[in-house]
Design an enzyme around this catalytic site. Structure first.
Site, PDB file in Angstrom:
ATOM      1  N   ASP A   1      26.099  71.305  33.205  1.00 12.13           N
ATOM      2  CA  ASP A   1      27.362  71.857  33.426  1.00 12.13           C
ATOM      3  C   ASP A   1      27.311  72.990  34.012  1.00 12.13           C
ATOM      4  O   ASP A   1      26.519  74.393  33.356  1.00 12.13           O
ATOM      5  CB  ASP A   1      28.102  71.771  31.872  1.00 12.13           C
TER       6      ASP A   1
ATOM      7  N   ASP B   1      31.625  70.164  39.283  1.00 14.56           N
ATOM      8  CA  ASP B   1      30.690  71.014  38.588  1.00 14.56           C
ATOM      9  C   ASP B   1      29.755  70.399  37.369  1.00 14.56           C
ATOM     10  O   ASP B   1      29.292  71.144  36.267  1.00 14.56           O
ATOM     11  CB  ASP B   1      31.421  72.165  37.928  1.00 14.56           C
ATOM     12  N   GLU B   2      29.751  69.023  37.365  1.00 16.54           N
ATOM     13  CA  GLU B   2      28.799  68.299  36.334  1.00 16.54           C
ATOM     14  C   GLU B   2      28.310  67.302  36.735  1.00 16.54           C
ATOM     15  O   GLU B   2      28.868  66.582  37.457  1.00 16.54           O
ATOM     16  CB  GLU B   2      29.945  67.920  35.078  1.00 16.54           C
TER      17      GLU B   2
END
Length: 402
Positions: A12, A132-133
């Site tokens: 993350d 974003d992960e």
DNA sequence: TCTGGGGTCCTAGGACCC
DNA sequence: TCTGGGGTCCTAGGACCC
């Protein structure tokens, strides 16, 4: 022969949008910064005519007016109580001196590609979970010095490729890896081993389980269940009685750290949509022209997205949100998949005729689902559609207005 | 001063089919 | 002239996630 192992990482990025902005505006490091709102709040740059020094002036939350929510806040802003999904005006009351920057998705997508490519160099099996992960399947990746060292090398690779920090959780499955990545943010590296469930996971709120949201958490609280440990001891039958078979059993398994989902390295989109919240609520009668123009713009936008991404779809839908925040949807399935904005507009227009337009409207959206790759449309085998409203070539009726 | 935009998955009822 | 039943598609809403 080494025993087979199942090692899953969840990575993350730390305060991703805000951190990307700090790469361009390093003078903001250490300050409370929030990302959100439109391009009106772009920093103003000025070059001194004599010294040629560049100075930038930034908008602050105190001067913010209008709708919109925070998408990301730096950790300094979070310390003031500001968090993502919070309304901008509410955030302004908490942190008037925080700097506001508009969202710049192109920049975030660019850095997203960079960090994912860097991870892929080390571990090719990754599952995209948004900008974003990612989940990373490390089961087959050699780790002679141990998985913690391997995870640290991934963090180092992300930082050298992007200049950005991230947090990684390591566990035997996706569920626990996801919880783990959140335990030591920012710049965390957390391993949840077989013996760690009771000590490290059970004290956490049930809400930390990915898939238990505010509604489920509230219903659990009614049963005096607040932590994952309490959920684990709740008894399968009680959970099934309250939440139904599928969700009840899933919750029980999750609380015991059980999760058999694979890391999915490829998936096809199911739907493509565009929606917009207006600056002020609009009336279907008084703002008819503006609404019609916005509606056409959304249909054209979805058409462009389909074309660019190479998909066509046959379920066309609209979404409206009224001034009282009640949301309604209508959709209609046509015979042949399309990526044509005019066809989309006609079908969406017919959906719009089936919604009440007395209340003022704050949001309008257009969606195309049941997607297939555009190059497969020619061979699309048309199961005779009921309720089929596909306009034929001979249909000369003008497109209906909203 | 309320509450973005882009998605996925699930449920549930009715239509329709065999 | 009470009562099939399983499978798939379509539609609307809702929960949830990033």
């Amino acid at each position: 022969m080494p025993a087979p192992r199942n090692v899953i990482a969840h990575l993350d990025m730390d305060a991703f949008y805000a951190s990307v902005e700090l790469l361009r505006y390093p003078e903001l490091r250490g300050r409370a910064v929030v990302i959100g709102g439109g391009p009106a709040h772009r920093p103003v740059e000025r070059v001194d005519p004599v010294t040629h020094a560049l100075t930038r002036s930034f908008a602050t939350l105190a001067g913010y007016a209008g709708r919109g929510v925070i998408t990301t806040a730096t950790y300094e802003a979070r310390a003031l109580g500001v968090h993502s999904a919070m309304g901008m005006m509410k955030a302004a009351a908490l942190a008037p001196d925080a700097v506001v920057l508009p969202v710049d998705f192109d920049a975030y997508r660019h850095h997203s590609r960079l960090f994912k490519a860097a991870v892929r160099e080390i571990a090719p099996r990754i599952e995209d979970r948004g900008i974003d992960e990612i989940y990373i399947d490390l089961s087959e990746v050699p780790a002679p010095a141990g998985i913690r060292v391997l995870a640290q090398s991934i963090k180092d690779a992300v930082r050298s490729a992007t200049g950005l920090g991230c947090s990684i959780g390591l566990a035997a499955n996706k569920l626990l890896a996801k919880i783990a990545s959140d335990l030591d943010k920012p710049d965390g590296l957390t391993v949840i081993g077989d013996g760690d469930l009771e000590r490290r996971i059970w004290p956490l709120p049930a809400r930390r389980i990915n898939g238990i949201g505010p509604k489920s958490a509230a219903r659990l609280a009614e049963m005096q269940i607040r932590t994952i440990g309490e959920l684990a001891h709740a008894g399968r039958d009680a959970l099934v009685a309250r939440f139904g078979k599928a969700q009840g059993e899933w919750m029980h398994d999750a609380a015991h750290g059980r999760d058999t989902r694979e890391v999915v390295t490829h998936s096809e989109p199911k739907s493509i949509s565009r929606e917009t919240t207006f600056d002020r609520d609009l009336s279907a009668t008084r703002d008819r022209d503006a609404l019609s123009q916005i509606f056409t713009g959304l249909c054209n936008g979805v058409g462009e997205d389909l074309l660019r991404k190479g998909y066509a779809g046959r379920t066309i839908g609209v979404k409206l949100r009224y001034d009282n925040f009640v949301t309604v949807t209508r959709d209609r399935t046509i015979a042949m998949p399309t990526q044509d904005a005019a066809v989309i507009r006609r079908a969406a227009g017919s959906c719009l005729k089936r919604v009440a337009l007395e209340r003022r409207i704050r949001l309008l959206g257009v969606r195309v689902g049941a997607l297939i790759p555009a190059d497969a449309v020619a061979t699309f085998s048309n199961t005779p559609a009921r309720n089929d409203a596909t306009p034929s070539l001979f249909d000369t009726e003008p497109a209906p207005d909203p």
